[in-house]
Motif scaffolding. Structure first.
Motif, PDB file in Angstrom:
ATOM      1  N   ASP A  72       0.825  -1.206   0.000  1.00 40.09           N
ATOM      2  CA  ASP A  72       0.000   0.000   0.000  1.00 40.09           C
ATOM      3  C   ASP A  72       0.860   1.257   0.000  1.00 40.09           C
ATOM      4  O   ASP A  72       0.508   2.258  -0.638  1.00 40.09           O
ATOM      5  N   PHE A  73       1.970   1.221   0.715  1.00 40.45           N
ATOM      6  CA  PHE A  73       2.846   2.399   0.806  1.00 40.45           C
ATOM      7  C   PHE A  73       3.374   2.807  -0.560  1.00 40.45           C
ATOM      8  O   PHE A  73       3.351   3.982  -0.924  1.00 40.45           O
ATOM      9  N   PHE A  74       3.833   1.831  -1.346  1.00 39.71           N
ATOM     10  CA  PHE A  74       4.383   2.134  -2.661  1.00 39.71           C
ATOM     11  C   PHE A  74       3.300   2.283  -3.728  1.00 39.71           C
ATOM     12  O   PHE A  74       3.596   2.698  -4.853  1.00 39.71           O
ATOM     13  N   GLY A  75       2.052   1.939  -3.392  1.00 37.13           N
ATOM     14  CA  GLY A  75       0.966   2.061  -4.356  1.00 37.13           C
ATOM     15  C   GLY A  75       1.168   1.189  -5.575  1.00 37.13           C
ATOM     16  O   GLY A  75       0.856   1.577  -6.698  1.00 37.13           O
ATOM     17  N   LEU A  76       1.670  -0.019  -5.355  1.00 37.09           N
ATOM     18  CA  LEU A  76       1.952  -0.920  -6.471  1.00 37.09           C
ATOM     19  C   LEU A  76       0.661  -1.554  -6.989  1.00 37.09           C
ATOM     20  O   LEU A  76      -0.276  -1.809  -6.225  1.00 37.09           O
ATOM     21  N   GLU A  77       0.624  -1.794  -8.283  1.00 35.39           N
ATOM     22  CA  GLU A  77      -0.541  -2.419  -8.891  1.00 35.39           C
ATOM     23  C   GLU A  77      -0.423  -3.941  -8.796  1.00 35.39           C
ATOM     24  O   GLU A  77       0.664  -4.501  -8.862  1.00 35.39           O
ATOM     25  N   GLY A  78      -1.573  -4.574  -8.655  1.00 32.17           N
ATOM     26  CA  GLY A  78      -1.587  -6.037  -8.607  1.00 32.17           C
ATOM     27  C   GLY A  78      -1.135  -6.570  -7.265  1.00 32.17           C
ATOM     28  O   GLY A  78       0.041  -6.569  -6.948  1.00 32.17           O
ATOM     29  N   SER A  79      -2.079  -6.945  -6.445  1.00 34.98           N
ATOM     30  CA  SER A  79      -1.744  -7.469  -5.123  1.00 34.98           C
ATOM     31  C   SER A  79      -1.420  -8.959  -5.212  1.00 34.98           C
ATOM     32  O   SER A  79      -2.120  -9.718  -5.882  1.00 34.98           O
ATOM     33  N   HIS A  80      -0.349  -9.381  -4.527  1.00 31.43           N
ATOM     34  CA  HIS A  80       0.024 -10.798  -4.472  1.00 31.43           C
ATOM     35  C   HIS A  80      -0.137 -11.306  -3.039  1.00 31.43           C
ATOM     36  O   HIS A  80       0.596 -12.196  -2.600  1.00 31.43           O
ATOM     37  N   SER A  81      -1.098 -10.730  -2.307  1.00 31.16           N
ATOM     38  CA  SER A  81      -1.305 -11.115  -0.915  1.00 31.16           C
ATOM     39  C   SER A  81      -1.806 -12.549  -0.789  1.00 31.16           C
ATOM     40  O   SER A  81      -1.728 -13.135   0.298  1.00 31.16           O
ATOM     41  N   SER A  82      -2.342 -13.126  -1.887  1.00 31.07           N
ATOM     42  CA  SER A  82      -2.804 -14.519  -1.828  1.00 31.07           C
ATOM     43  C   SER A  82      -1.651 -15.450  -1.476  1.00 31.07           C
ATOM     44  O   SER A  82      -1.860 -16.485  -0.818  1.00 31.07           O
ATOM     45  N   PHE A  83      -0.430 -15.113  -1.888  1.00 29.02           N
ATOM     46  CA  PHE A  83       0.734 -15.931  -1.537  1.00 29.02           C
ATOM     47  C   PHE A  83       0.969 -15.894  -0.028  1.00 29.02           C
ATOM     48  O   PHE A  83       1.268 -16.922   0.594  1.00 29.02           O
ATOM     49  N   GLN A  84       0.799 -14.703   0.558  1.00 34.55           N
ATOM     50  CA  GLN A  84       0.949 -14.569   2.004  1.00 34.55           C
ATOM     51  C   GLN A  84      -0.143 -15.342   2.736  1.00 34.55           C
ATOM     52  O   GLN A  84       0.121 -15.976   3.771  1.00 34.55           O
ATOM     53  N   VAL A  85      -1.359 -15.303   2.226  1.00 38.41           N
ATOM     54  CA  VAL A  85      -2.467 -16.046   2.836  1.00 38.41           C
ATOM     55  C   VAL A  85      -2.188 -17.547   2.772  1.00 38.41           C
ATOM     56  O   VAL A  85      -2.425 -18.294   3.750  1.00 38.41           O
ATOM     57  N   ALA A  86      -1.669 -18.016   1.630  1.00 37.95           N
ATOM     58  CA  ALA A  86      -1.347 -19.432   1.484  1.00 37.95           C
ATOM     59  C   ALA A  86      -0.277 -19.848   2.489  1.00 37.95           C
ATOM     60  O   ALA A  86      -0.360 -20.937   3.095  1.00 37.95           O
TER      61      ALA A  86
END
Length: 392
Positions: A72-86
């Motif tokens: 969120d800080f860098f405002g990057l497009e495309g979240s890959h948080s699903s990897f963290q959830v896994a």
């Protein structure tokens, strides 16, 4: 105790920079790490499975929050948080298996270290995606800290594979104690570099505000002076052409006096957008006075700049300014100058633009005067013709 101090530091930082995206997620990262450490410290006073699951899973959740905070800080497009959830789900399964169902400290620490290493590696990759020049050094410093955490977890896995692990983690030998202390110090480094990131972002915003015109969003006089100084040096070094344009709105005072300053502001905003749309991505637009704009055209010879002026002149003339019931159009005068060997800075270049702008205004004023004289003082032939037409 160290994690408690770090958490207080991040809470104070979040209060100072509460409008910064991602700062609340970072506070959660600190709080989860602190909660995990408390759960481990309470081993023997609370049920062992609760201490084990709390101490490990809270830390894993914390590193997922760290990833989301930086995303969120860098405002990057495309979240890959699903990897963290896994990874979080995988950690839950592993901790239940080796911490409750079939307790095994060695296997649990290996699984825990492996999952943390993957989370931290994912975060390092995110930090390396940042391309903001003002944030490059603090983001790279944070990448080093988190990358060192990856190495620390890898060393812990190697040590456990070679020497095993005690049944009670709190009775660990010096190897695991030093790993814990190193990890705590590196977490402190990550938190400090994050505070550095937030301070650098604020400084960048303040610097941008200092060189930006708040009404039109274009550069202000100071901004164009700084930017032009750099471009002039580069063009001289590389022997490339450079041109500059000064734009002055004709009879802008009439708009302010007749319709009010709100309509005048709307006119400036609309014309600034028109000029911005008419120049190329590498060109610079600035508002350098009340109704005066400047355009810097790097790597642009005079002949090409003349074509740009004609396009801008046509665009301005046919742009309708609308503000409520207020509708009008304005025209503009242009002054053009090219970078020459004797020009040293923006001030000299803009003065030459002003000179040519003044000459254009004089030429236009003289043309209007002749046109007005032609209408008010017709020739004798015209009078005779008109008289004959009337008589006929």
């Amino acid at each position: 105790m160290l994690l408690a101090l770090y958490t207080l530091l991040t809470l104070a930082n979040s209060w100072l920079y509460r409008e910064t995206k991602g700062v609340n997620w970072f506070c959660l990262y600190s709080l989860f790490l602190l909660s995990g450490a408390i759960a481990i410290a309470l081993r023997g006073q609370i049920p062992a499975p609760v201490s084990i699951l709390g101490g490990t899973l809270l830390v894993v959740v914390g590193y997922a929050c760290l990833y989301q905070s930086l995303h969120d800080f860098f405002g990057l497009e495309g979240s890959h948080s699903s990897f963290q959830v896994a990874l979080l789900l995988l950690a839950t399964i592993a901790m239940l298996e080796y911490g409750w169902i079939q307790p095994d400290t060695g296997k649990r620490l290996i699984a825990y270290s492996l999952i943390l290493g993957l989370q931290q590696s994912h975060t390092v990759l995110l930090l390396l995606r940042n391309h903001e020049p003002a944030l490059r050094i603090p983001s790279m410093s944070m990448a080093v800290m988190v990358g060192a955490l990856v190495i620390s977890n890898s060393v812990r896995i190697l040590g456990i594979l070679l020497h095993g692990a005690p049944d009670n983690y709190l009775n660990a030998g010096p190897f695991l104690v030093w790993i814990l202390l190193v990890n705590t110090c590196l977490q402190w480094g990550a938190m400090v570099t994050y505070i550095w990131l937030t301070a650098a972002r604020l400084r960048g915003r303040l610097e941008a505000q200092a060189i930006t015109d708040p009404l039109t969003g274009a550069l202000n006089r100071r901004g164009i002076e700084i930017a032009a100084g750099k471009r002039i040096l580069l063009c001289k070094r590389d022997h490339q052409p450079l041109s500059a344009i000064v734009v002055d709105l004709d009879d802008f005072k009439r708009v302010n006096d007749t319709f009010g300053h709100h309509c005048g502001d709307a006119t400036l905003i609309t014309i600034a957008a028109c000029l911005r749309n008419g120049i190329r991505p590498g060109d610079l637009l600035a508002r350098i006075g009340g109704d005066e704009f400047a355009i810097l055209l790097p790597n642009t010879p005079l002949s090409e700049a003349i074509e740009i002026i004609e396009c801008l002149r046509h665009s301005v003339k046919h742009t309708e300014i609308v503000h409520g019931s207020f509708h009008t159009r304005v025209s503009a005068s242009f002054g053009l100058a090219e970078l020459e060997p004797d020009v040293e800075d923006w001030e000299q270049l803009s003065m030459r633009c002003d000179k040519h702008l003044y000459e254009e205004k004089l030429t236009r004023s003289a043309a209007l005067s002749r046109q007005s004289a032609a209408w008010t003082s017709p020739s004798a032939d015209t009078i005779g013709l008109t008289g004959r037409t009337a008589l006929g």
